[in-house]
Design an enzyme around this catalytic site. Structure first.
Site, PDB file in Angstrom:
ATOM      1  N   LYS A 171     -65.981 -10.876 -20.764  1.00 54.73           N
ATOM      2  CA  LYS A 171     -65.321 -12.155 -21.219  1.00 54.73           C
ATOM      3  C   LYS A 171     -63.995 -11.798 -21.772  1.00 54.73           C
ATOM      4  O   LYS A 171     -63.513 -10.743 -22.415  1.00 54.73           O
ATOM      5  CB  LYS A 171     -66.028 -12.614 -22.468  1.00 54.73           C
ATOM      6  CG  LYS A 171     -65.444 -13.587 -23.168  1.00 54.73           C
ATOM      7  CD  LYS A 171     -66.313 -14.507 -24.195  1.00 54.73           C
ATOM      8  CE  LYS A 171     -66.388 -14.141 -25.523  1.00 54.73           C
ATOM      9  NZ  LYS A 171     -67.113 -15.028 -26.225  1.00 54.73           N
TER      10      LYS A 171
HETATM   11  C1  R5P Z   1     -64.454 -14.719 -30.994  1.00 54.58           C
HETATM   12  O1  R5P Z   1     -64.259 -14.972 -32.095  1.00 54.58           O
HETATM   13  C2  R5P Z   1     -65.570 -14.756 -30.126  1.00 54.58           C
HETATM   14  O2  R5P Z   1     -65.919 -13.739 -29.235  1.00 54.58           O
HETATM   15  C3  R5P Z   1     -65.729 -15.939 -29.499  1.00 54.58           C
HETATM   16  O3  R5P Z   1     -67.009 -16.122 -28.826  1.00 54.58           O
HETATM   17  C4  R5P Z   1     -64.701 -16.190 -28.255  1.00 54.58           C
HETATM   18  O4  R5P Z   1     -63.383 -16.112 -28.684  1.00 54.58           O
HETATM   19  C5  R5P Z   1     -65.021 -17.769 -27.454  1.00 54.58           C
HETATM   20  O5  R5P Z   1     -64.522 -18.544 -28.388  1.00 54.58           O
HETATM   21  P1  R5P Z   1     -63.233 -19.454 -28.180  1.00 54.58           P
HETATM   22  O6  R5P Z   1     -63.437 -20.146 -26.851  1.00 54.58           O
HETATM   23  O7  R5P Z   1     -63.424 -20.505 -29.371  1.00 54.58           O
HETATM   24  O8  R5P Z   1     -62.300 -18.439 -28.241  1.00 54.58           O
END
Ligand code: R5P
Length: 272
Positions: A171
């Site tokens: 990710k």
């Molecule tokens: C970080 O806080 C986490 O891994 C979140 O799951 C990731 O950043 C995805 O969330 P967002 O779309 O709010 O950035």
């Protein structure tokens, strides 16, 4: 890859499209009760729209209905709060716990180019060694600190390292030239949404990422902090699974905003 890992991956990535809409709601593990995630009442109705929920064990145990049809990817790293040194993470949830909670995957952050870079990368190696023994896919998250760049060279470096260490999914954040990032990473990439931005921008970013080869999203704030979280998750789904354009998806989001504003017969606002 053995049956267990493949089977779990097929819970995260839709076998129909090979892609995924993961709903990221793990932010409380370092941010506490952040906007949009105060009590989860707005999150529960969104879960049926998600292929997978990215969540901590605390929220899973206390709030999520065990009958949910969404796959679970468990955030297993943590330690520092938003007030401390974010990169100082360790593994905080065991593989046994992930299996007990019937997770289809586990996820943790690595901090390439930041303080504690080496320790977070060795943590990833340890997690993957353990996960491989049980057929558990590992999602590596390339965290981007305040002082780190967000260009294709840096993101590409971080994603490739995660894949080389053995992550099954990566990710990361979208950046211009994302095809290069995808080209250099031999495992599926999903994008995080990052800070809340106008809905059209978030949808455009999703479309561009998918066109560049991302296999979906693991998105949080741009969904749950929207004025229509339901409209937004449906719009993102349309791009990821149906190849909708950002403009078409924006229409889906707008419908969500309108119907959320329609008063129900009892005078309360009707849920989308
Ligand atoms: C970080 O806080 C986490 O891994 C979140 O799951 C990731 O950043 C995805 O969330 P967002 O779309 O709010 O950035």
């Amino acid at each position: 890859m053995d049956f267990g890992i493949k089977n779990r991956l097929s819970r995260i990535f839709s076998p129909r499209t090979g892609r995924t809409v993961m709903l990221a709601v793990d932010h409380g593990y370092f941010q506490g009760p952040t906007t949009g995630l105060r009590d989860f009442s707005n999150i529960i109705p969104l879960i049926p729209q998600a292929d997978c929920l990215f969540v901590t064990r605390g929220i899973l145990r206390n709030i999520i209905d065990p009958r949910t049809g969404a796959a679970i990817c468990l955030r297993v790293s943590g330690g520092p709060s938003i007030l401390g040194e974010l990169s100082n993470e360790d593994l905080i949830t065991s593989m046994e716990e992930a299996i007990r909670l019937n997770a289809s995957g586990v996820g943790m952050s690595i901090f390439v180019g930041a303080k504690n870079e080496d320790r977070t990368i060795s943590n990833l190696g340890r997690l993957i060694n353990e996960a491989n023994r049980y057929g558990m896919p590992v999602l590596a998250i390339t965290a981007v600190g305040k002082d780190m760049g967000k260009d294709a060279r840096y993101i590409g470096l971080a994603c490739r390292i995660a894949a080389e260490i053995g992550a099954h999914i990566v990710k990361t954040y979208y950046c211009p030239g994302f095809e290069k990032v995808v080209e250099g990473c031999p495992v599926p990439i999903v994008i995080a949404g990052g800070k809340k931005m106008p809905e059209m921008e978030a949808l455009r970013m999703t479309e561009e990422a998918v066109r560049a080869g991302a296999m979906g999203v693991d998105m949080g704030r741009n969904i749950f902090q929207s004025d229509s979280p339901m409209g937004m998750i449906k719009a993102v789904r349309a791009i990821v699974h149906k190849g909708a354009t950002a403009e078409e998806a924006f229409g889906i989001y707008r419908k969500g905003v309108k119907s959320a504003a329609v008063p129900a017969p009892d005078g309360n606002m009707e849920k989308v």
